[in-house]
Design a protein around this motif. Structure first.
Motif, PDB file in Angstrom:
ATOM      1  N   SER A  27      63.387  51.223   8.228  1.00 37.49           N
ATOM      2  CA  SER A  27      62.246  52.062   8.402  1.00 37.49           C
ATOM      3  C   SER A  27      62.084  53.311   7.918  1.00 37.49           C
ATOM      4  CB  SER A  27      61.926  52.055  10.114  1.00 37.49           C
ATOM      5  OG  SER A  27      62.567  53.192  10.682  1.00 37.49           O
ATOM      6  N   ALA A  28      63.442  53.691   7.525  1.00 34.31           N
ATOM      7  CA  ALA A  28      63.332  55.059   6.812  1.00 34.31           C
ATOM      8  C   ALA A  28      63.214  54.924   5.339  1.00 34.31           C
ATOM      9  CB  ALA A  28      64.748  55.728   7.081  1.00 34.31           C
ATOM     10  N   ILE A  29      63.321  53.765   4.873  1.00 34.89           N
ATOM     11  CA  ILE A  29      63.017  53.469   3.518  1.00 34.89           C
ATOM     12  C   ILE A  29      61.576  52.852   3.283  1.00 34.89           C
ATOM     13  CG2 ILE A  29      63.900  52.262   1.400  1.00 34.89           C
ATOM     14  CD1 ILE A  29      66.611  51.970   2.984  1.00 34.89           C
ATOM     15  N   GLU A  54      59.846  40.894  22.664  1.00 35.83           N
ATOM     16  CA  GLU A  54      59.545  41.756  23.577  1.00 35.83           C
ATOM     17  C   GLU A  54      60.859  42.719  23.769  1.00 35.83           C
ATOM     18  OE1 GLU A  54      56.981  42.403  25.126  1.00 35.83           O
ATOM     19  OE2 GLU A  54      57.869  43.971  25.974  1.00 35.83           O
ATOM     20  N   MET A  55      61.960  42.272  23.458  1.00 33.27           N
ATOM     21  CA  MET A  55      63.345  43.178  23.578  1.00 33.27           C
ATOM     22  C   MET A  55      63.283  43.956  22.390  1.00 33.27           C
ATOM     23  SD  MET A  55      66.309  40.974  25.449  1.00 33.27           S
ATOM     24  CE  MET A  55      66.357  39.611  24.569  1.00 33.27           C
ATOM     25  N   ILE A  56      62.968  43.370  21.191  1.00 38.74           N
ATOM     26  CA  ILE A  56      62.891  44.169  20.007  1.00 38.74           C
ATOM     27  C   ILE A  56      61.888  45.234  19.925  1.00 38.74           C
ATOM     28  CG2 ILE A  56      62.788  44.328  17.520  1.00 38.74           C
ATOM     29  CD1 ILE A  56      63.801  41.314  17.355  1.00 38.74           C
ATOM     30  N   LYS A  57      60.798  44.976  20.599  1.00 36.67           N
ATOM     31  CA  LYS A  57      59.771  46.052  20.742  1.00 36.67           C
ATOM     32  C   LYS A  57      60.077  47.163  21.506  1.00 36.67           C
ATOM     33  CE  LYS A  57      55.493  43.478  19.941  1.00 36.67           C
ATOM     34  NZ  LYS A  57      54.195  42.691  20.432  1.00 36.67           N
ATOM     35  N   THR A  58      60.884  47.015  22.704  1.00 36.98           N
ATOM     36  CA  THR A  58      61.199  47.877  23.355  1.00 36.98           C
ATOM     37  C   THR A  58      62.063  48.834  22.923  1.00 36.98           C
ATOM     38  OG1 THR A  58      61.157  46.210  25.462  1.00 36.98           O
ATOM     39  CG2 THR A  58      62.675  48.241  25.571  1.00 36.98           C
ATOM     40  N   ASN A  62      60.149  53.838  19.304  1.00 43.18           N
ATOM     41  CA  ASN A  62      60.303  55.037  18.867  1.00 43.18           C
ATOM     42  C   ASN A  62      59.984  55.047  17.372  1.00 43.18           C
ATOM     43  OD1 ASN A  62      62.652  53.892  18.593  1.00 43.18           O
ATOM     44  ND2 ASN A  62      63.769  55.865  18.228  1.00 43.18           N
ATOM     45  N   LEU A  63      59.697  53.866  16.513  1.00 44.87           N
ATOM     46  CA  LEU A  63      59.790  53.698  15.309  1.00 44.87           C
ATOM     47  C   LEU A  63      58.402  53.102  14.990  1.00 44.87           C
ATOM     48  CD1 LEU A  63      63.175  52.126  14.758  1.00 44.87           C
ATOM     49  CD2 LEU A  63      62.838  54.244  14.098  1.00 44.87           C
ATOM     50  N   ASP A  64      57.461  54.292  14.602  1.00 43.70           N
ATOM     51  CA  ASP A  64      55.972  53.847  14.557  1.00 43.70           C
ATOM     52  C   ASP A  64      55.719  52.913  13.304  1.00 43.70           C
ATOM     53  OD1 ASP A  64      55.512  55.782  16.388  1.00 43.70           O
ATOM     54  OD2 ASP A  64      55.068  57.629  14.902  1.00 43.70           O
ATOM     55  N   ASN A  65      56.723  52.823  12.386  1.00 43.83           N
ATOM     56  CA  ASN A  65      56.023  51.740  11.180  1.00 43.83           C
ATOM     57  C   ASN A  65      56.819  50.560  11.518  1.00 43.83           C
ATOM     58  OD1 ASN A  65      58.556  52.734  10.604  1.00 43.83           O
ATOM     59  ND2 ASN A  65      58.287  53.077   8.553  1.00 43.83           N
TER      60      ASN A  65
END
Ligand code: PNS
Length: 171
Positions: A27-29, A54-58, A62-65
Motif C-alpha cells: 500500500s506504500a508503493i 471481514e477479518m482483512i478489512k478489520t 487504517n490503510l485508505d488505499n
C-alpha cells in the motif's frame, strides 16, 4: 499518470501478521491495493470467504488505499478486470520459490500487462503461515505473535479443539 493498482492474492485462511506486513508495504508503493481472497472450490477452508474478507478489512482499516474482495476463478482474469498492473506476493523461504515462480510465469502468459512482484518477508515472519497458526490454535497455544490482535480471539475461538485432519490440511 494513471492510477497504479496492485492485487495481493491469497487464501488468507486466516490472515496472519505476515500477510498484513506485505499488504502494508504494497500500500506504500501503489496507489491502490486490492486484497483478493481467492475462493478455491477444491479446498475446505476454516473460514468462509465472507469471514476472511471481514477479518482483512478489520486489520487494514487504517490503510485508505486498500480494498478487500473475494472471488472465484483465475487470478489473471481478476487482475485484468481491475486494470491492475501488479500482483504482489510475499516470499518467505526458498521453499516458496518454485511454486511462486511457476505461478508468476503462468500469470504472465495469461495476463502480460501485469508483473508479479515479490516482497521478501520480514525475518520474524519467515516461518509464519496460516497452517502454523491453525496448528498452534488447535492445541490451545498462544497465537498473539502470529495474527493481528483485533482478530486473535475470533481465530482462537474457532480453531481450538477442531479435528486434526482439518487442521493438517495445507493452508
Ligand atoms: O495463500 P495461497 O494459498 O498461497 O494463495 C494462492 C493463490 C490464491 C494466490 C493461488 O492459488 C491463485 O492465484 N489462485 C487463483 C486461481 C489461479 O489463478 N490459479 C493459478 C493459475 S496459473
Amino acid at each position: 499518470m494513471s492510477e497504479r493498482i496492485a492485487v495481493c492474492p491469497g487464501s488468507f485462511d486466516p490472515v496472519t501478521l505476515g500477510h498484513v506486513d506485505i499488504i502494508q508495504r504494497a500500500s506504500a508503493i501503489f496507489d491502490k491495493v486490492i486484497v483478493l481472497v481467492s475462493i478455491n472450490p477444491t479446498k475446505e477452508p476454516m473460514f468462509s470467504p465472507e469471514e476472511r474478507v471481514e477479518m482483512i478489512k478489520t486489520v487494514t482499516k487504517n490503510l485508505d488505499n486498500v480494498e478487500v474482495e473475494a472471488s472465484e476463478g483465475l487470478l489473471a482474469d481478476f487482475v485484468k478486470s481491475k486494470g491492475a498492473t501488479a500482483i504482489v506476493k510475499g516470499l518467505r523461504a526458498v521453499s516458496d520459490f518454485e511454486y511462486e515462480f511457476q505461478m508468476a510465469l503462468a500469470n504472465k502468459k495469461l495476463c502480460p500487462e501485469a508483473e508479479t512482484i515479490f516482497l521478501v518477508t520480514r525475518s520474524e515472519n519467515m516461518y509464519l503461515s496460516s497452517s502454523v497458526v491453525k496448528q498452534i490454535a488447535y492445541f490451545g497455544g498462544d497465537i498473539s505473535d502470529f495474527v493481528p490482535a483485533e482478530i486473535k480471539e475470533r481465530i482462537a475461538a474457532r480453531l481450538t479443539g477442531l479435528g486434526r485432519e482439518t487442521i493438517n490440511a495445507k493452508e
